[in-house]
Write a protein that holds these residues in place. Structure first.
Motif, PDB file in Angstrom:
ATOM      1  N   VAL A  24       0.826  -1.212   0.000  1.00  0.00           N
ATOM      2  CA  VAL A  24       0.000   0.000   0.000  1.00  0.00           C
ATOM      3  C   VAL A  24       0.861   1.263   0.000  1.00  0.00           C
ATOM      4  O   VAL A  24       1.852   1.357   0.728  1.00  0.00           O
ATOM      5  N   ILE A  25       0.488   2.166  -0.882  1.00  0.00           N
ATOM      6  CA  ILE A  25       1.109   3.496  -0.900  1.00  0.00           C
ATOM      7  C   ILE A  25      -0.006   4.442  -0.502  1.00  0.00           C
ATOM      8  O   ILE A  25      -1.059   4.484  -1.172  1.00  0.00           O
ATOM      9  N   PHE A  26       0.190   5.140   0.602  1.00  0.00           N
ATOM     10  CA  PHE A  26      -0.909   5.966   1.113  1.00  0.00           C
ATOM     11  C   PHE A  26      -1.176   7.140   0.179  1.00  0.00           C
ATOM     12  O   PHE A  26      -0.279   7.946  -0.071  1.00  0.00           O
ATOM     13  N   PRO A  27      -2.399   7.236  -0.325  1.00  0.00           N
ATOM     14  CA  PRO A  27      -2.708   8.344  -1.246  1.00  0.00           C
ATOM     15  C   PRO A  27      -3.010   9.629  -0.478  1.00  0.00           C
ATOM     16  O   PRO A  27      -3.206   9.600   0.736  1.00  0.00           O
ATOM     17  N   GLU A  28      -3.028  10.743  -1.210  1.00  0.00           N
ATOM     18  CA  GLU A  28      -3.504  12.007  -0.635  1.00  0.00           C
ATOM     19  C   GLU A  28      -4.982  11.831  -0.336  1.00  0.00           C
ATOM     20  O   GLU A  28      -5.732  11.358  -1.214  1.00  0.00           O
ATOM     21  N   THR A  29      -5.401  12.165   0.857  1.00  0.00           N
ATOM     22  CA  THR A  29      -6.828  12.034   1.204  1.00  0.00           C
ATOM     23  C   THR A  29      -7.299  13.305   1.896  1.00  0.00           C
ATOM     24  O   THR A  29      -6.473  14.092   2.366  1.00  0.00           O
ATOM     25  N   PRO A  30      -8.618  13.483   1.986  1.00  0.00           N
ATOM     26  CA  PRO A  30      -9.106  14.642   2.738  1.00  0.00           C
ATOM     27  C   PRO A  30      -8.673  14.548   4.197  1.00  0.00           C
ATOM     28  O   PRO A  30      -8.277  13.482   4.677  1.00  0.00           O
ATOM     29  N   ASN A  31      -8.767  15.656   4.880  1.00  0.00           N
ATOM     30  CA  ASN A  31      -8.469  15.721   6.308  1.00  0.00           C
ATOM     31  C   ASN A  31      -9.338  14.702   7.060  1.00  0.00           C
ATOM     32  O   ASN A  31     -10.502  14.495   6.730  1.00  0.00           O
ATOM     33  N   PHE A  32      -8.766  14.086   8.077  1.00  0.00           N
ATOM     34  CA  PHE A  32      -9.475  13.025   8.805  1.00  0.00           C
ATOM     35  C   PHE A  32     -10.834  13.493   9.327  1.00  0.00           C
ATOM     36  O   PHE A  32     -11.829  12.773   9.265  1.00  0.00           O
ATOM     37  N   PHE A  33     -10.905  14.712   9.809  1.00  0.00           N
ATOM     38  CA  PHE A  33     -12.168  15.189  10.379  1.00  0.00           C
ATOM     39  C   PHE A  33     -13.195  15.498   9.283  1.00  0.00           C
ATOM     40  O   PHE A  33     -14.397  15.368   9.497  1.00  0.00           O
ATOM     41  N   GLU A  34     -12.686  15.846   8.102  1.00  0.00           N
ATOM     42  CA  GLU A  34     -13.609  16.003   6.962  1.00  0.00           C
ATOM     43  C   GLU A  34     -14.174  14.634   6.569  1.00  0.00           C
ATOM     44  O   GLU A  34     -15.338  14.520   6.193  1.00  0.00           O
ATOM     45  N   ILE A  35     -13.346  13.623   6.672  1.00  0.00           N
ATOM     46  CA  ILE A  35     -13.802  12.258   6.371  1.00  0.00           C
ATOM     47  C   ILE A  35     -14.929  11.873   7.332  1.00  0.00           C
ATOM     48  O   ILE A  35     -15.958  11.340   6.924  1.00  0.00           O
ATOM     49  N   LEU A  36     -14.744  12.193   8.596  1.00  0.00           N
ATOM     50  CA  LEU A  36     -15.799  11.892   9.584  1.00  0.00           C
ATOM     51  C   LEU A  36     -17.089  12.627   9.236  1.00  0.00           C
ATOM     52  O   LEU A  36     -18.192  12.072   9.334  1.00  0.00           O
ATOM     53  N   MET A  37     -16.940  13.879   8.800  1.00  0.00           N
ATOM     54  CA  MET A  37     -18.118  14.673   8.422  1.00  0.00           C
ATOM     55  C   MET A  37     -18.850  14.055   7.232  1.00  0.00           C
ATOM     56  O   MET A  37     -20.078  14.105   7.153  1.00  0.00           O
ATOM     57  N   LYS A  38     -18.082  13.501   6.311  1.00  0.00           N
ATOM     58  CA  LYS A  38     -18.659  13.002   5.054  1.00  0.00           C
ATOM     59  C   LYS A  38     -19.246  11.599   5.165  1.00  0.00           C
ATOM     60  O   LYS A  38     -19.996  11.176   4.290  1.00  0.00           O
ATOM     61  N   ARG A  39     -18.852  10.817   6.151  1.00  0.00           N
ATOM     62  CA  ARG A  39     -19.303   9.431   6.174  1.00  0.00           C
ATOM     63  C   ARG A  39     -20.824   9.337   6.281  1.00  0.00           C
ATOM     64  O   ARG A  39     -21.430   9.917   7.145  1.00  0.00           O
ATOM     65  N   ARG A  40     -21.405   8.638   5.327  1.00  0.00           N
ATOM     66  CA  ARG A  40     -22.844   8.354   5.304  1.00  0.00           C
ATOM     67  C   ARG A  40     -23.000   6.946   4.774  1.00  0.00           C
ATOM     68  O   ARG A  40     -22.154   6.475   4.021  1.00  0.00           O
ATOM     69  N   SER A  41     -24.088   6.280   5.147  1.00  0.00           N
ATOM     70  CA  SER A  41     -24.362   4.979   4.535  1.00  0.00           C
ATOM     71  C   SER A  41     -24.911   5.236   3.146  1.00  0.00           C
ATOM     72  O   SER A  41     -25.997   5.793   3.010  1.00  0.00           O
ATOM     73  N   GLU A  42     -24.142   4.888   2.146  1.00  0.00           N
ATOM     74  CA  GLU A  42     -24.503   5.209   0.755  1.00  0.00           C
ATOM     75  C   GLU A  42     -24.841   3.914   0.031  1.00  0.00           C
ATOM     76  O   GLU A  42     -24.076   2.953   0.067  1.00  0.00           O
TER      77      GLU A  42
END
Ligand SMILES: Cc1cc2nc3c(=O)[nH]c(=O)nc-3n(C[C@H](O)[C@H](O)[C@H](O)COP(=O)(O)O)c2cc1C
Length: 241
Positions: A49-67
């Protein structure tokens, strides 16, 4: 009926820890191996695994929804590797224990992961088992099982359009050999940690995911050729785009 009359409440009550009951062992259960592998299965090594650029961790928490709206996105091996790393990647060694991204009571790791891949760019559709030590997928069955998965998940249509369904089983013995009846509580906590890692990682990678607890238990056990006693399916999550 009061909650106190239910099997669930009785179980919780009987497995409460207290100073009076501490150290009392109601049952003896033989331990078993903390690892499972299908030695005859064809293996696909997951890429490092090569860690990709991702959104800020807290933005990830904000965005998580059951989709649940997916469009048969062909998931890549790189994405699968990152998701598998997120749920069960080995990140440290402590004596005989291989510690992972998700915590586990007593480092006993009672959860096994299966992937039903419906659509992938790099892998043929089929059902795979994640072999954690070698970080590889063991192919158990070939073919797109989307329609069957949907039927066994009580007709939840998004199973058919998901790129991959992560299916988690529990080997009760692994945890119950140390913690007895109370161990079952820890098993469900363990799988929830794993699932949350998956859900957040999916957001980080621009994918969509949904945890699922409504499915026909015994039919899923049969599909994966699990006996339902030593090992049984307890949770799953769909991932798509
Ligand atoms: C244990 C558990 C089981 C769930 N089972 C299902 C399910 O079978 N089908 C489904 O569509 N969503 C399922 N969900 C998703 C919930 O419906 C969802 O988390 C809830 O509506 C809150 O929405 P959110 O996750 O977008 O915040 C489950 C969630 C959890 C935690």
């Amino acid at each position: 009926m009061g909650v106190d009359k239910t099997l669930a409440y009785q179980y919780l009550k009987k497995t409460d820890l207290s100073y009076e009951t501490l150290g009392f062992r109601e049952i003896y259960i033989e331990p078993t191996s903390p690892y499972k592998s299908y030695s005859n299965a064809e293996r696909v090594k997951l890429p490092e695994v090569i860690f990709p650029e991702t959104p800020n961790f807290f933005e990830i928490l904000m965005k998580r929804r059951s989709e649940r709206k997916y469009k048969k996105y062909p998931i890549t091996l790189k994405e699968l590797a990152l998701l598998c790393f997120a749920i069960q990647g080995i990140t440290a060694k402590a004596g005989p224990y291989l510690l992972r991204t998700a915590p586990s009571a007593g480092a006993l790791y009672p959860i096994e992961t299966y992937l039903a891949i419906n659509y992938s760019e790099d892998l043929s559709a089929g059902i795979y088992h994640l072999e954690v030590r070698s970080f590889s997928l063991e192919k158990l069955k070939e073919g797109n099982f989307g329609k069957i998965l949907k039927d066994l998940a009580l007709g939840q249509a998004f199973f058919e359009l998901a790129s991959v369904v992560f299916i988690w089983s529990a080997l009760l013995r692994r945890t119950m050999s140390k913690y007895g009846e109370r161990g079952l509580r820890y098993i469900f906590m363990d799988v929830a940690h794993i699932c949350q890692n998956l859900l957040l990682s999916a957001v980080a990678l621009g994918l969509k995911a949904c945890p699922v607890g409504a499915f026909l238990d015994q039919d899923f056990n049969k599909l994966l050729e699990l006996d339902g006693t030593e090992e049984r399916i307890i949770y799953m999550a769909t991932v798509g785009k």
